[in-house]
Design an enzyme around this catalytic site. Structure first.
Site, PDB file in Angstrom:
ATOM      1  N   CYS A 168       0.728  -1.311  -0.052  1.00 44.75           N
ATOM      2  CA  CYS A 168      -0.264  -0.064  -0.115  1.00 44.75           C
ATOM      3  C   CYS A 168       0.715   1.466  -0.217  1.00 44.75           C
ATOM      4  O   CYS A 168       1.758   1.355   1.000  1.00 44.75           O
ATOM      5  CB  CYS A 168      -0.768  -0.201   0.801  1.00 44.75           C
ATOM      6  SG  CYS A 168      -1.409   1.442   1.443  1.00 44.75           S
ATOM      7  N   CYS A 172      -0.803   3.500  -6.666  1.00 44.84           N
ATOM      8  CA  CYS A 172      -1.948   2.878  -5.477  1.00 44.84           C
ATOM      9  C   CYS A 172      -1.694   2.077  -6.154  1.00 44.84           C
ATOM     10  O   CYS A 172      -1.671   1.450  -7.929  1.00 44.84           O
ATOM     11  CB  CYS A 172      -2.766   3.822  -5.580  1.00 44.84           C
ATOM     12  SG  CYS A 172      -4.405   2.677  -4.964  1.00 44.84           S
ATOM     13  N   HIS A 208      -4.139  -0.195  -5.542  1.00 42.86           N
ATOM     14  CA  HIS A 208      -5.282  -0.503  -6.279  1.00 42.86           C
ATOM     15  C   HIS A 208      -5.306  -0.100  -7.722  1.00 42.86           C
ATOM     16  O   HIS A 208      -5.709  -0.949  -8.815  1.00 42.86           O
ATOM     17  CB  HIS A 208      -6.074   0.031  -5.373  1.00 42.86           C
ATOM     18  CG  HIS A 208      -6.558   0.273  -4.425  1.00 42.86           C
ATOM     19  ND1 HIS A 208      -5.747  -0.183  -3.264  1.00 42.86           N
ATOM     20  CD2 HIS A 208      -7.883  -0.801  -4.018  1.00 42.86           C
ATOM     21  CE1 HIS A 208      -6.529  -1.061  -1.888  1.00 42.86           C
ATOM     22  NE2 HIS A 208      -7.985  -1.027  -3.387  1.00 42.86           N
TER      23      HIS A 208
END
Length: 259
Positions: free
Chosen positions: A75, A184, A186
């Site tokens: 992360c 990021c 994601h």
């Protein structure tokens, strides 16, 4: 270095860090991995530094109970806000993930690059310290408001996602970037969507491969490789396992745990 069959622990604010897990698993298929998705607290990018540190320590404690031999902080927000505190508190190797600015700057022809990241990453001292090294390159920063939540909800291909990406990427295209850094873990799941918006000459960079190689280096130098063969990965989440299961291609069992 003796073999070490203890697992590699990986945590993220949600499902996004599976993009990092995939890169590690592909490079090191014999390593046992335990992935922790703290989706209940996603996104980390809107939380205070103190909250991010507390959540990162909670995740670390869980993985240490599972006897992990090293921990990958998959992360960007947790890395840039908490990894120094984690390394100071725990006697275990940590591997962080930072936006891959260096390769973008190195290869940029226009000397203008874009970075799409969370507020927590872009506001962090570690990120600002990194960008200060590259005074000769214009770095256009864009907070990806709403993107993580849509991914966590399984709405990767929704009209709302498309609208947000257009609004974030169009100014970068107009500014003549030739590299887009995904800051990021994601966001790699948005690459197919992003490619539909960006002109072909703009290259997209994420951190997965670099983190996998660093994991390999730490295993070689400090921790030891597993002598097992093709170990089955373990996945935990503290919310509905459905989206995490789907993002993994329905290949693995995801267990819900309260942590």
């Amino acid at each position: 270095m003796n073999s070490n069959n203890q697992p590699i622990g990986i945590f993220d604010s949600g499902i996004g860090g599976t993009s990092i897990w995939k890169a590690i698993h592909q490079l090191l298929p014999n390593e046992r991995t335990i992935y922790l998705a703290d989706s209940k607290n996603a996104p980390y990018g809107q939380k205070s530094k103190e909250e991010i540190i507390a959540l990162s320590m909670k995740n670390t404690d869980f993985l240490l109970e599972m006897k992990c031999k090293l921990i990958v902080v998959a992360c960007n927000t947790a890395t840039t806000n908490a990894i120094q505190e984690l390394r100071a508190k725990y006697d275990i190797p940590f591997i962080g993930i930072e936006p891959a600015i260096k390769p973008a700057v190195t290869h940029s022809k226009t000397q203008i690059i874009g970075i799409l990241a969370t507020q927590g990453t872009l506001n962090s001292a570690l990120f600002n310290k990194t960008t200060e090294k590259y005074q000769d390159t214009k770095i256009i920063e864009q907070v990806g408001h709403g993107l993580v939540q849509l991914i966590e909800n399984g709405d990767i291909n929704s009209p709302e996602m498309t609208k947000l990406l257009h609004s974030y990427l169009t100014p970068m295209i107009e500014a003549n970037i030739d590299y887009l850094v995904l800051g990021c873990s994601h966001y790699p799941y948005l690459i197919p969507q992003i490619k539909k918006i960006l002109p072909e000459h703009i290259q997209i960079i994420d951190s997965g491969e670099a983190v996998a190689k660093q994991t390999q280096n730490i295993l070689r130098e400090k921790v030891g490789f597993s002598s097992a063969e093709n170990s089955e990965p373990v996945f935990y989440t503290n919310t509905n396992p459905k989206v995490l299961t789907e993002i993994l291609g329905n290949k693995y069992t995801v267990e819900k745990k309260n942590f």
